[in-house]
Design a protein around this motif. Sequence first.
Motif, short mmCIF file in Angstrom:
data_model
loop_
_atom_site.label_atom_id
_atom_site.label_comp_id
_atom_site.label_asym_id
_atom_site.label_seq_id
_atom_site.Cartn_x
_atom_site.Cartn_y
_atom_site.Cartn_z
N ARG A 29 0.84 -1.20 0.00
CA ARG A 29 0.00 0.00 0.00
C ARG A 29 0.87 1.26 0.00
O ARG A 29 0.62 2.20 -0.76
CB ARG A 29 -0.94 0.00 1.21
N ASP A 30 1.91 1.26 0.82
CA ASP A 30 2.82 2.41 0.85
C ASP A 30 3.46 2.64 -0.52
O ASP A 30 3.60 3.78 -0.97
CB ASP A 30 3.93 2.20 1.90
N ILE A 31 3.86 1.58 -1.16
CA ILE A 31 4.47 1.69 -2.49
C ILE A 31 3.46 2.22 -3.50
O ILE A 31 3.78 3.08 -4.31
CB ILE A 31 5.06 0.33 -2.93
N ARG A 32 2.22 1.73 -3.45
CA ARG A 32 1.19 2.22 -4.38
C ARG A 32 0.94 3.71 -4.19
O ARG A 32 0.80 4.46 -5.16
CB ARG A 32 -0.11 1.43 -4.21
N ILE A 33 0.89 4.15 -2.94
CA ILE A 33 0.69 5.58 -2.65
C ILE A 33 1.87 6.38 -3.18
O ILE A 33 1.70 7.43 -3.81
CB ILE A 33 0.48 5.81 -1.14
N GLY A 34 3.07 5.91 -2.95
CA GLY A 34 4.26 6.59 -3.45
C GLY A 34 4.28 6.65 -4.98
O GLY A 34 4.63 7.68 -5.56
N ASN A 35 3.89 5.56 -5.62
CA ASN A 35 3.84 5.55 -7.09
C ASN A 35 2.81 6.53 -7.62
O ASN A 35 3.06 7.24 -8.60
CB ASN A 35 3.53 4.14 -7.60
N ALA A 36 1.65 6.59 -6.98
CA ALA A 36 0.61 7.53 -7.41
C ALA A 36 1.09 8.97 -7.25
O ALA A 36 0.88 9.81 -8.13
CB ALA A 36 -0.68 7.31 -6.61
N SER A 37 1.78 9.24 -6.15
CA SER A 37 2.32 10.57 -5.92
C SER A 37 3.37 10.92 -6.98
O SER A 37 3.38 12.03 -7.52
CB SER A 37 2.93 10.65 -4.51
N TYR A 38 4.24 9.98 -7.27
CA TYR A 38 5.27 10.19 -8.30
C TYR A 38 4.62 10.52 -9.64
O TYR A 38 5.00 11.49 -10.30
CB TYR A 38 6.15 8.94 -8.42
N ILE A 39 3.63 9.74 -10.04
CA ILE A 39 2.96 9.95 -11.32
C ILE A 39 2.27 11.31 -11.34
O ILE A 39 2.36 12.05 -12.32
CB ILE A 39 1.96 8.81 -11.59
N HIS A 41 3.02 14.09 -9.69
CA HIS A 41 3.97 15.20 -9.79
C HIS A 41 4.71 15.21 -11.13
O HIS A 41 5.10 16.27 -11.61
CB HIS A 41 4.94 15.20 -8.61
N GLN A 42 4.87 14.06 -11.75
CA GLN A 42 5.51 14.01 -13.06
C GLN A 42 4.64 14.63 -14.16
O GLN A 42 5.14 15.00 -15.21
CB GLN A 42 5.88 12.58 -13.43
N GLN A 43 3.35 14.75 -13.92
CA GLN A 43 2.46 15.34 -14.92
C GLN A 43 2.77 16.81 -15.17
O GLN A 43 2.43 17.34 -16.21
CB GLN A 43 0.99 15.18 -14.50
N ALA A 44 3.42 17.47 -14.22
CA ALA A 44 3.77 18.89 -14.39
C ALA A 44 4.99 19.06 -15.28
O ALA A 44 5.20 20.14 -15.85
CB ALA A 44 4.03 19.54 -13.03
N ASN A 93 -3.62 23.56 -13.72
CA ASN A 93 -4.06 22.86 -14.93
C ASN A 93 -5.18 21.86 -14.65
O ASN A 93 -5.48 21.00 -15.48
CB ASN A 93 -2.87 22.14 -15.57
N ASP A 94 -5.81 21.99 -13.47
CA ASP A 94 -6.92 21.13 -13.07
C ASP A 94 -6.59 19.63 -13.17
O ASP A 94 -7.41 18.83 -13.60
CB ASP A 94 -8.19 21.43 -13.89
N ILE A 95 -5.36 19.31 -12.80
CA ILE A 95 -4.97 17.89 -12.76
C ILE A 95 -5.09 17.45 -11.31
O ILE A 95 -4.39 17.93 -10.44
CB ILE A 95 -3.52 17.70 -13.27
N ALA A 96 -6.01 16.55 -11.08
CA ALA A 96 -6.24 16.12 -9.69
C ALA A 96 -5.97 14.66 -9.52
O ALA A 96 -5.92 13.89 -10.37
CB ALA A 96 -7.66 16.41 -9.28
#
Length: 96
Positions: A29-39, A41-44, A93-96
Amino acid sequence: MEHPNSKCRIVQAEYLSRLPEEERENKARDIRIGNASYIYHQQAVPIQENRLIMYYKEWLEGLPPNISRHMKMLGFEACKTMIPFTRYVNERNDIA
């Protein structure tokens, strides 16, 4: 959520496989949360640089004076991948 980088995915899977069964789900779960956060922030990152510079100037105006001075001193190149700035860009940019 899986990491977009295949090497990271392999390392994460190997790490999880070595954990005791009772720890595996919490760490996954921690890894999934970290991966979602990484993705998120990479959208910017792929936004056009001239637009990012415009957002940088706006972002500086909204910061407390002492922090704004420090971020100006660091400069755009240093700040453009910082989490607070990428969050600001994504929100603009309304990316949520």
